[in-house]
Design a protein around this motif. Sequence first.
Motif, PDB file in Angstrom:
ATOM      1  N   THR A  21       2.608  10.668  -3.131  1.00 40.10           N
ATOM      2  CA  THR A  21       1.439  10.181  -3.859  1.00 40.10           C
ATOM      3  C   THR A  21       0.657  11.320  -4.505  1.00 40.10           C
ATOM      4  O   THR A  21      -0.054  11.095  -5.488  1.00 40.10           O
ATOM      5  CB  THR A  21       0.514   9.364  -2.934  1.00 40.10           C
ATOM      6  N   CYS A  79       5.813   8.218  -0.931  1.00 41.89           N
ATOM      7  CA  CYS A  79       5.549   8.743   0.418  1.00 41.89           C
ATOM      8  C   CYS A  79       4.314   9.650   0.373  1.00 41.89           C
ATOM      9  O   CYS A  79       3.737   9.891  -0.671  1.00 41.89           O
ATOM     10  CB  CYS A  79       6.768   9.502   0.943  1.00 41.89           C
ATOM     11  N   SER A  81       0.362  10.614   1.419  1.00 43.23           N
ATOM     12  CA  SER A  81      -0.901  10.003   1.828  1.00 43.23           C
ATOM     13  C   SER A  81      -0.991   8.565   1.318  1.00 43.23           C
ATOM     14  O   SER A  81      -0.223   8.139   0.461  1.00 43.23           O
ATOM     15  CB  SER A  81      -2.085  10.827   1.299  1.00 43.23           C
ATOM     16  N   SER A  82      -1.980   7.843   1.826  1.00 45.05           N
ATOM     17  CA  SER A  82      -2.073   6.412   1.557  1.00 45.05           C
ATOM     18  C   SER A  82      -2.921   6.083   0.334  1.00 45.05           C
ATOM     19  O   SER A  82      -3.277   4.933   0.130  1.00 45.05           O
ATOM     20  CB  SER A  82      -2.650   5.690   2.774  1.00 45.05           C
ATOM     21  N   GLU A  84      -4.796   4.771  -2.653  1.00 44.02           N
ATOM     22  CA  GLU A  84      -4.582   3.615  -3.518  1.00 44.02           C
ATOM     23  C   GLU A  84      -4.663   4.005  -4.992  1.00 44.02           C
ATOM     24  O   GLU A  84      -4.243   3.253  -5.872  1.00 44.02           O
ATOM     25  CB  GLU A  84      -5.606   2.517  -3.201  1.00 44.02           C
ATOM     26  N   ASP A 105       5.964   2.652   3.134  1.00 46.57           N
ATOM     27  CA  ASP A 105       5.405   1.339   3.459  1.00 46.57           C
ATOM     28  C   ASP A 105       4.017   1.102   2.858  1.00 46.57           C
ATOM     29  O   ASP A 105       3.766   0.051   2.272  1.00 46.57           O
ATOM     30  CB  ASP A 105       5.328   1.152   4.978  1.00 46.57           C
ATOM     31  N   ILE A 106       3.098   2.060   3.025  1.00 50.99           N
ATOM     32  CA  ILE A 106       1.729   1.836   2.553  1.00 50.99           C
ATOM     33  C   ILE A 106       1.701   1.716   1.035  1.00 50.99           C
ATOM     34  O   ILE A 106       1.048   0.834   0.477  1.00 50.99           O
ATOM     35  CB  ILE A 106       0.786   2.956   3.040  1.00 50.99           C
ATOM     36  N   PHE A 107       2.425   2.585   0.348  1.00 46.95           N
ATOM     37  CA  PHE A 107       2.486   2.508  -1.107  1.00 46.95           C
ATOM     38  C   PHE A 107       3.078   1.169  -1.546  1.00 46.95           C
ATOM     39  O   PHE A 107       2.578   0.535  -2.473  1.00 46.95           O
ATOM     40  CB  PHE A 107       3.314   3.665  -1.663  1.00 46.95           C
ATOM     41  N   ASN A 109       3.005  -1.710  -0.017  1.00 46.94           N
ATOM     42  CA  ASN A 109       2.010  -2.762   0.153  1.00 46.94           C
ATOM     43  C   ASN A 109       0.906  -2.674  -0.900  1.00 46.94           C
ATOM     44  O   ASN A 109       0.452  -3.694  -1.428  1.00 46.94           O
ATOM     45  CB  ASN A 109       1.393  -2.687   1.552  1.00 46.94           C
ATOM     46  N   ASN A 110       0.477  -1.449  -1.207  1.00 43.54           N
ATOM     47  CA  ASN A 110      -0.583  -1.261  -2.197  1.00 43.54           C
ATOM     48  C   ASN A 110      -0.159  -1.722  -3.589  1.00 43.54           C
ATOM     49  O   ASN A 110      -0.982  -2.171  -4.376  1.00 43.54           O
ATOM     50  CB  ASN A 110      -1.011   0.209  -2.254  1.00 43.54           C
TER      51      ASN A 110
END
Length: 201
Positions: A21, A79, A81-82, A84, A105-107, A109-110
Motif C-alpha cells: 500500500t 499488502c 499497511s491497512s 484505506e 485481506d484488508i486491502f 475488503n477495502n
Amino acid sequence: MEKFTVLTGVAAPLSMINVDTDMIIPKQFLKTIKRTGLGKNLFDEMRYTPDGKEVAEFVLNRPAYRAARILVAGANFGCGSSREHAPWAINDFGIRCIIAPSFADIFFNNCFKNGILPIVLPQEQVDKLLDDAERGANAVVTVDLEKQTITGPDGGLIRFEVDPFRKHCLLNGLDDIGLTLQREEKISAFEDQRRTSTPWL
C-alpha cells in the motif's frame, strides 16, 4: 457509492508481486480524509522522479494506459499497511477493477467498500490477461459483475467467483453507510419510541 455493473475499458498490466500500500499511495499523501484528489499520486514513487517528472516507462504513464479502467496485477497485491487511501487513490485514478492471483485481506475488503471489484483468478488466467493487456490501446476488456465474466480482446471468456453479499452491494452501490440507510425507517421508529419511553436519556 457508484454502482458496478458492467465495466469495459483498457486493462493495464502490472505484473509485479507484493505491491504494497505504500507503493500504491506513499505515506506523505495520507494527510487528507477526502476520497478524491489522490489519483494523481497513485504509484507516485514509480510514476515520477524525485523532481516530479514522469517516468515514461511506467505503465500508467504510457499513452495507451493513461485512462486504464482495469489493472491486471501480480500476487499479494495490496499488502503492507491497512490504509484505506490505497483504494481511494486507485478509484480516483479511474481504475474500478483489479485482477490478480491473490490480494492482501484488508486491502481486498477495502476495495469492495469503495466500489472497486477485486477479482482472484488462477495464475495461468492472470498470465493470459497480462498478455492481453500488453496490447496497449487494443487491450479492451469487459468485466460483467452480474454474469461474473471477463471478456478479453479476442472474445475469450473467463468466469470468476465473488461473494454473493459483496456482489449485491457493488451492483447496488451500497457501502456500509448505504446498507445502514436501507433501514432508515426502522432506525427512526426506534429512536422515536426510545425518546418517548426513556425521555431522560
